[in-house]
Design a protein around this motif. Sequence first.
Motif, mmCIF file in Angstrom:
data_model
loop_
_atom_site.group_PDB
_atom_site.id
_atom_site.type_symbol
_atom_site.label_atom_id
_atom_site.label_comp_id
_atom_site.label_asym_id
_atom_site.label_seq_id
_atom_site.Cartn_x
_atom_site.Cartn_y
_atom_site.Cartn_z
ATOM 1 N N ALA A 133 -33.327 -72.973 -28.348
ATOM 2 C CA ALA A 133 -33.304 -71.845 -29.290
ATOM 3 C C ALA A 133 -33.794 -70.512 -28.731
ATOM 4 N N PHE A 134 -33.775 -70.329 -27.425
ATOM 5 C CA PHE A 134 -34.190 -69.089 -26.759
ATOM 6 C C PHE A 134 -35.689 -68.784 -26.861
ATOM 7 N N MET A 135 -36.407 -69.389 -27.788
ATOM 8 C CA MET A 135 -37.854 -69.209 -27.903
ATOM 9 C C MET A 135 -38.296 -67.753 -27.753
ATOM 10 N N PRO A 136 -37.950 -66.856 -28.665
ATOM 11 C CA PRO A 136 -38.395 -65.466 -28.541
ATOM 12 C C PRO A 136 -39.913 -65.371 -28.671
ATOM 13 N N HIS A 137 -40.478 -64.343 -28.083
ATOM 14 C CA HIS A 137 -41.920 -64.122 -28.171
ATOM 15 C C HIS A 137 -42.217 -63.116 -29.285
ATOM 16 N N HIS A 138 -41.726 -61.884 -29.122
ATOM 17 C CA HIS A 138 -41.929 -60.862 -30.145
ATOM 18 C C HIS A 138 -40.679 -60.745 -31.009
ATOM 19 N N TRP A 139 -40.896 -60.511 -32.297
ATOM 20 C CA TRP A 139 -39.776 -60.412 -33.231
ATOM 21 C C TRP A 139 -39.037 -59.091 -33.053
ATOM 22 N N THR A 140 -37.722 -59.182 -33.052
ATOM 23 C CA THR A 140 -36.847 -58.022 -33.172
ATOM 24 C C THR A 140 -35.711 -58.431 -34.088
ATOM 25 N N PRO A 141 -35.125 -57.506 -34.816
ATOM 26 C CA PRO A 141 -34.125 -57.891 -35.820
ATOM 27 C C PRO A 141 -32.821 -58.381 -35.187
ATOM 28 N N GLY A 142 -32.124 -59.226 -35.930
ATOM 29 C CA GLY A 142 -30.789 -59.650 -35.533
ATOM 30 C C GLY A 142 -30.768 -60.916 -34.703
ATOM 31 N N SER A 143 -29.562 -61.376 -34.471
ATOM 32 C CA SER A 143 -29.324 -62.584 -33.689
ATOM 33 C C SER A 143 -29.355 -62.255 -32.207
ATOM 34 N N PRO A 144 -29.680 -63.248 -31.348
ATOM 35 C CA PRO A 144 -29.570 -63.005 -29.911
ATOM 36 C C PRO A 144 -28.125 -63.003 -29.429
ATOM 37 N N ILE A 145 -27.217 -63.486 -30.257
ATOM 38 C CA ILE A 145 -25.806 -63.583 -29.878
ATOM 39 C C ILE A 145 -25.053 -62.355 -30.377
ATOM 40 N N PRO A 146 -24.373 -61.622 -29.495
ATOM 41 C CA PRO A 146 -23.628 -60.436 -29.941
ATOM 42 C C PRO A 146 -22.482 -60.803 -30.880
ATOM 43 N N GLY B 143 -18.903 -61.281 -32.185
ATOM 44 C CA GLY B 143 -17.648 -61.539 -31.492
ATOM 45 C C GLY B 143 -17.767 -62.393 -30.247
ATOM 46 N N CYS B 144 -18.979 -62.822 -29.920
ATOM 47 C CA CYS B 144 -19.196 -63.667 -28.741
ATOM 48 C C CYS B 144 -19.209 -65.137 -29.177
ATOM 49 N N ALA B 145 -18.320 -65.949 -28.620
ATOM 50 C CA ALA B 145 -18.248 -67.366 -28.969
ATOM 51 C C ALA B 145 -19.310 -68.148 -28.195
ATOM 52 N N VAL B 146 -19.948 -69.107 -28.871
ATOM 53 C CA VAL B 146 -20.997 -69.910 -28.247
ATOM 54 C C VAL B 146 -20.484 -71.326 -28.005
ATOM 55 N N VAL B 147 -20.623 -71.773 -26.759
ATOM 56 C CA VAL B 147 -20.411 -73.175 -26.402
ATOM 57 C C VAL B 147 -21.778 -73.726 -26.015
ATOM 58 N N GLN B 148 -22.263 -74.715 -26.749
ATOM 59 C CA GLN B 148 -23.620 -75.212 -26.533
ATOM 60 C C GLN B 148 -23.600 -76.676 -26.127
ATOM 61 N N LEU B 149 -24.317 -76.997 -25.029
ATOM 62 C CA LEU B 149 -24.451 -78.359 -24.538
ATOM 63 C C LEU B 149 -25.919 -78.741 -24.585
ATOM 64 N N ASP B 150 -26.232 -79.903 -25.155
ATOM 65 C CA ASP B 150 -27.623 -80.344 -25.194
ATOM 66 C C ASP B 150 -27.691 -81.850 -25.361
ATOM 67 N N ALA B 151 -28.705 -82.452 -24.728
ATOM 68 C CA ALA B 151 -28.927 -83.882 -24.887
ATOM 69 C C ALA B 151 -29.502 -84.204 -26.263
ATOM 70 N N ASP B 152 -30.092 -83.214 -26.911
ATOM 71 C CA ASP B 152 -30.690 -83.393 -28.231
ATOM 72 C C ASP B 152 -29.727 -82.850 -29.289
ATOM 73 N N PRO B 153 -29.123 -83.705 -30.113
ATOM 74 C CA PRO B 153 -28.168 -83.216 -31.120
ATOM 75 C C PRO B 153 -28.762 -82.196 -32.078
ATOM 76 N N ILE C 76 -28.028 -78.379 -31.372
ATOM 77 C CA ILE C 76 -26.695 -77.791 -31.499
ATOM 78 C C ILE C 76 -26.584 -76.979 -32.788
ATOM 79 N N GLY C 77 -26.339 -75.693 -32.657
ATOM 80 C CA GLY C 77 -26.192 -74.829 -33.828
ATOM 81 C C GLY C 77 -27.465 -74.657 -34.616
ATOM 82 N N ARG C 78 -28.621 -74.882 -34.010
ATOM 83 C CA ARG C 78 -29.891 -74.862 -34.742
ATOM 84 C C ARG C 78 -30.241 -73.470 -35.260
ATOM 85 N N ASN C 79 -30.027 -72.446 -34.425
ATOM 86 C CA ASN C 79 -30.437 -71.087 -34.795
ATOM 87 C C ASN C 79 -29.291 -70.100 -34.871
ATOM 88 N N PHE C 80 -28.097 -70.491 -34.455
ATOM 89 C CA PHE C 80 -26.935 -69.608 -34.508
ATOM 90 C C PHE C 80 -25.688 -70.475 -34.509
#
Length: 552
Positions: free
Chosen positions: A273-286, A288-298, A301-305
């Motif tokens: 989930a990118f683990m942000p430190h300080h809060w800033t508004p909005g998503s980390p994903i721009p 129109g940008c498509a996300v392909v996510q790979l993880d051993a932990d189901p 997947i899609g947890r925060n975006f």
Amino acid sequence: MKPVDALLEIVRSEGVRHVFGNPGTTELPFLEALVDAPDLPYVLGLQEGSVVAMADGYARATGRTAFVNLHVAAGLANGLIGLLNASRSRTPMVVLAGQQDQRHLQADPMLAGDLVGLASPAVKSAVEVHQPYDLPVLLRRAFALARRTPSGPVFVSVPMDVLSSSSSVDVPAVSRVSAPGASSDVSSAVRILAEATSPVIVAGDGVGRDGVVPALVSLAERLGAPVWSQPMFDGVDFPGSHPLYAGMLPPRHEAIRAELEAHDVVVIVGCHAFMPHHWTPGSPIPDGCAVVQLDADPAEIGRNFPVAAGLAGALGATLAAVEEALAGEVRPSTAAAVEARVAAIGGRISEKRAAVERAARDRYGPAPLDPPAAMHAVASGLPDDAVVVEEAITAGLALRTVLRLDRPRSYVHTIGGGLGWGVGAAIGTRLGDPSRPVVAVLGDGCTMFGLQGLWSAVRYRVPVTFVVVNNGEYRTLKETLDGLAGPSAAAGTYVGLDLPGLDWQAGAKLFGMASTRVAHTEELRALVAGAGDRTEPLLVEVPVTAHGGRSG
């Protein structure tokens, strides 16, 4: 066999080779049994935070589950900071703490407490054994759970009457569980990646933990994609000298979004989930940008975006399946576009690295050292096979910009945020792999939190080079406060953020450790270069300029 003998048999069969601990009265039956178990040396720490940190470093260096012994509620409470770090870094360990004898728990005896309730928020699971015959089953279960994705610490409370019981118990065999395979369907991800015109990859710590860095390198080269590490990464998740390696994403959503803005597809691999430190508004994903996510932990997947394609499965097998499918999608025009992207990306990254190197090298000079120059001296002095254990906060950020580590497990950090971890983690790292020199880069504030760990380094002659960056302050807090308050905070008045008068050579002497204070950046580089030749620990104090350019 007796419960305590079953305990020893189980930890041996689970691959345990060291017991890290700080014992008390409730663990005396365990300590007595260890007298006849020379194959399970007890590594003593003077404070539980150092003990858990040593186990953390050891588990990561060996790839095996670490075993920790703590004492009742107070010892567990001291160890919680280490358990929080291990949970964040997903370090597998089993922590056993002695509970008071159950026959007088209702009388609220001295040292008793709700160990399960105390441990639960910091671990994957916490249980208390109530019957001797339950100990082997619950201990086997704890080791299995500590390893299972997502790995992490598991806590077992064992009352003294259970440990000292003479009852006969059975020892269950180790369960052999097959590793999870690849994601069952990669077609949607492959379709998106094949059509991408400007893909980018974010390498999470799952890549390094699972040992699949080469597979990610292969995918990046096939896609022609730059690779960022997740914010405040804990290990080598992509080779630092690779021409496609862009560095570390900053730990703020706004800044992450800016770095990813130019891309149409982002591939996120093994990242929590990118683990942000300080809060800033909005998503980390721009947008129109498509996300392909790979993880051993189901659960990731899609947890925060939202994701366009999510692949849950073993990272190595899934990356291989994706690349195999992509190989059938390559057309001559695509291959040419990828080759052009790789050349352009490599050129930009090379120029950026050269500028950082020049700026740091130009600041070499006498003490107090410039922090980026000091970190450049550390990075350039490292022996080829060295492991860097870093807990330096602001200096650590500068270090990350100049490190070019390619070998897996060459960099060890914790994203947990519990200070004092670095000293113990460095000791455990060296104990886990004595073939590689260990250089610990530590902030002065961080070192104070874990100072007792230096005793263990001396006691067991662990030849770690402890580089203590002394700026005499909590610099990161001053910089953050300046950012929050704006330019008007430039007057430089802070409350509770200065650490004057610390004599690190005197601190080392207290524990019988050799020490030195560097007078020039070149001296620091030479001391780090000698890390592989040491047979005893050494503390190297590095005076650096403080916030605002003052002497540290």
